[in-house]
Motif scaffolding. Sequence first.
Motif, short mmCIF file in Angstrom:
data_model
loop_
_atom_site.label_atom_id
_atom_site.label_comp_id
_atom_site.label_asym_id
_atom_site.label_seq_id
_atom_site.Cartn_x
_atom_site.Cartn_y
_atom_site.Cartn_z
N VAL A 171 0.85 -1.19 0.00
CA VAL A 171 0.00 0.00 0.00
C VAL A 171 0.89 1.24 0.00
O VAL A 171 1.76 1.40 0.86
N PHE A 172 0.69 2.11 -0.97
CA PHE A 172 1.48 3.34 -1.07
C PHE A 172 0.67 4.39 -1.82
O PHE A 172 -0.31 4.07 -2.50
N LYS A 173 1.08 5.63 -1.70
CA LYS A 173 0.38 6.72 -2.36
C LYS A 173 0.57 6.62 -3.88
O LYS A 173 1.66 6.35 -4.36
N GLY A 174 -0.49 6.85 -4.60
CA GLY A 174 -0.44 6.80 -6.06
C GLY A 174 -0.62 5.41 -6.63
O GLY A 174 -0.50 5.20 -7.84
N LYS A 175 -0.95 4.43 -5.77
CA LYS A 175 -1.12 3.05 -6.24
C LYS A 175 -2.27 2.93 -7.24
O LYS A 175 -2.13 2.32 -8.30
N SER A 176 -3.41 3.53 -6.90
CA SER A 176 -4.57 3.46 -7.80
C SER A 176 -4.28 4.19 -9.11
O SER A 176 -4.74 3.76 -10.18
N PHE A 177 -3.53 5.27 -9.04
CA PHE A 177 -3.18 6.01 -10.25
C PHE A 177 -2.32 5.16 -11.19
O PHE A 177 -2.55 5.13 -12.41
N ILE A 178 -1.36 4.46 -10.62
CA ILE A 178 -0.49 3.59 -11.43
C ILE A 178 -1.31 2.44 -12.02
O ILE A 178 -1.12 2.05 -13.18
N ASN A 179 -2.22 1.90 -11.22
CA ASN A 179 -3.11 0.85 -11.73
C ASN A 179 -3.91 1.33 -12.93
O ASN A 179 -4.06 0.63 -13.94
N ASN A 180 -4.42 2.55 -12.82
CA ASN A 180 -5.22 3.12 -13.91
C ASN A 180 -4.37 3.35 -15.15
O ASN A 180 -4.85 3.21 -16.28
N ILE A 181 -3.10 3.71 -14.95
CA ILE A 181 -2.21 3.90 -16.10
C ILE A 181 -2.05 2.60 -16.88
O ILE A 181 -2.09 2.58 -18.12
N PHE A 182 -1.87 1.49 -16.17
CA PHE A 182 -1.74 0.20 -16.85
C PHE A 182 -3.02 -0.17 -17.59
O PHE A 182 -2.98 -0.70 -18.69
N VAL A 183 -4.17 0.11 -16.98
CA VAL A 183 -5.45 -0.21 -17.62
C VAL A 183 -5.64 0.64 -18.87
O VAL A 183 -6.06 0.15 -19.92
N VAL A 184 -5.32 1.93 -18.77
CA VAL A 184 -5.44 2.82 -19.93
C VAL A 184 -4.47 2.40 -21.03
O VAL A 184 -4.80 2.45 -22.23
N SER A 185 -3.27 1.96 -20.66
CA SER A 185 -2.28 1.52 -21.65
C SER A 185 -2.78 0.34 -22.45
O SER A 185 -2.47 0.19 -23.64
N MET A 186 -3.57 -0.52 -21.81
CA MET A 186 -4.13 -1.67 -22.52
C MET A 186 -5.12 -1.26 -23.58
O MET A 186 -5.34 -1.99 -24.56
N SER A 187 -5.76 -0.11 -23.41
CA SER A 187 -6.80 0.33 -24.34
C SER A 187 -6.23 1.06 -25.55
O SER A 187 -6.97 1.36 -26.49
N ILE A 188 -4.93 1.35 -25.56
CA ILE A 188 -4.32 2.07 -26.68
C ILE A 188 -3.93 1.07 -27.76
O ILE A 188 -3.12 0.16 -27.51
N PRO A 189 -4.45 1.17 -28.97
CA PRO A 189 -4.06 0.25 -30.05
C PRO A 189 -2.59 0.41 -30.40
O PRO A 189 -2.07 1.53 -30.48
N SER A 190 -1.92 -0.71 -30.60
CA SER A 190 -0.49 -0.66 -30.92
C SER A 190 -0.22 0.02 -32.25
O SER A 190 0.86 0.56 -32.47
N VAL A 191 -1.23 0.01 -33.15
CA VAL A 191 -1.06 0.65 -34.46
C VAL A 191 -0.83 2.16 -34.31
O VAL A 191 -0.08 2.76 -35.08
N MET A 192 -1.43 2.76 -33.28
CA MET A 192 -1.26 4.19 -33.04
C MET A 192 0.17 4.53 -32.64
O MET A 192 0.61 5.67 -32.79
N LEU A 193 0.89 3.56 -32.12
CA LEU A 193 2.25 3.81 -31.63
C LEU A 193 3.32 3.57 -32.70
O LEU A 193 4.49 3.87 -32.46
N ILE A 194 2.92 3.01 -33.83
CA ILE A 194 3.91 2.62 -34.84
C ILE A 194 4.70 3.81 -35.35
O ILE A 194 5.94 3.78 -35.39
N LEU A 195 4.00 4.87 -35.74
CA LEU A 195 4.68 6.03 -36.34
C LEU A 195 5.66 6.69 -35.39
O LEU A 195 6.83 6.90 -35.75
#
Length: 285
Positions: free
Chosen positions: A106-130
């Motif tokens: 348990v630490f500060k910003g834990k939920s924020f980091i969790n949300n970052i990983f969840v949001v990263s999963m929603s980004i299509p890899s095709v958008m990152l190619i360029l």
Amino acid sequence: MKKTNILRKEAKKQLRFWPGYVLLLIWLTFTVAMIGWIVLASFSTTREIFSNEILHSGFHFENYANVLSKHKMSVYFINSIIYCVSGCAGIILVSAPAAYVLARIVFKGKSFINNIFVVSMSIPSVMLILPLFKMATSLNLIGSRWTLIILYICINVPFGVFFLIGFFASLPKALEEAAEIDGCTPDQAFWKIMFPLAQPGIMTLTIFNFITIWNEYFMALIFANKTELRTVSTGLQAIMQSMKYSGDWAGLFAGVIIVFLPTFLLYLFLSKKIIAGVTGGAVKG
């Protein structure tokens, strides 16, 4: 009377599922027939394929030998094995400690980091190619095997962390307390106790990542632009292009079977572990 009523109720319940069974049977029949035809075509000649006389002259195992040597499918196969093994190992080495920290500490910003990983999963890899291609070009990393391996690791880490959090969260804290009493550091407790206990989830995640990397096409096309670095997916595309001139369609079907076989064997022999890992993570999470 009670038994007959129970049997009638059971029969009515079973009748509800018959439409689904019929659709499943149709899909299964179509899939088996399609795959079976490709397998038989891979052992035939091109003339037999177009004349609808598959296996008329017997089995032609030379189709596989030709596609492995002449069309360099053996090189592409070895490259894909290297990418899959290195990528899967890297994903586990990064995802497992990160998931353990997010699940147990348990630490500060834990939920924020969790949300970052969840949001990263929603980004299509095709958008990152360029942007990735521009960055790799500026750093002169195009055409390197390590570039593709690192990209496979980074892109699949968010799902790995998300998937493993449930497994580590379900493990009893008493194990860590006992390890601390025995003199284990937190790192030792993780690698010697917690990591082995999460093996069902780690095995399932490794299988998923292997299949994903094995079948990946777009990044391999962009970042592995040399013949000696191609994967089986881009190599199969190159073989298809060459068929316009050689007309060796039997060899193409042999290449398709070579690409298809590893993932099929994984599902065939490890399907129970995959289901157990997914359901275990869902219940524990």
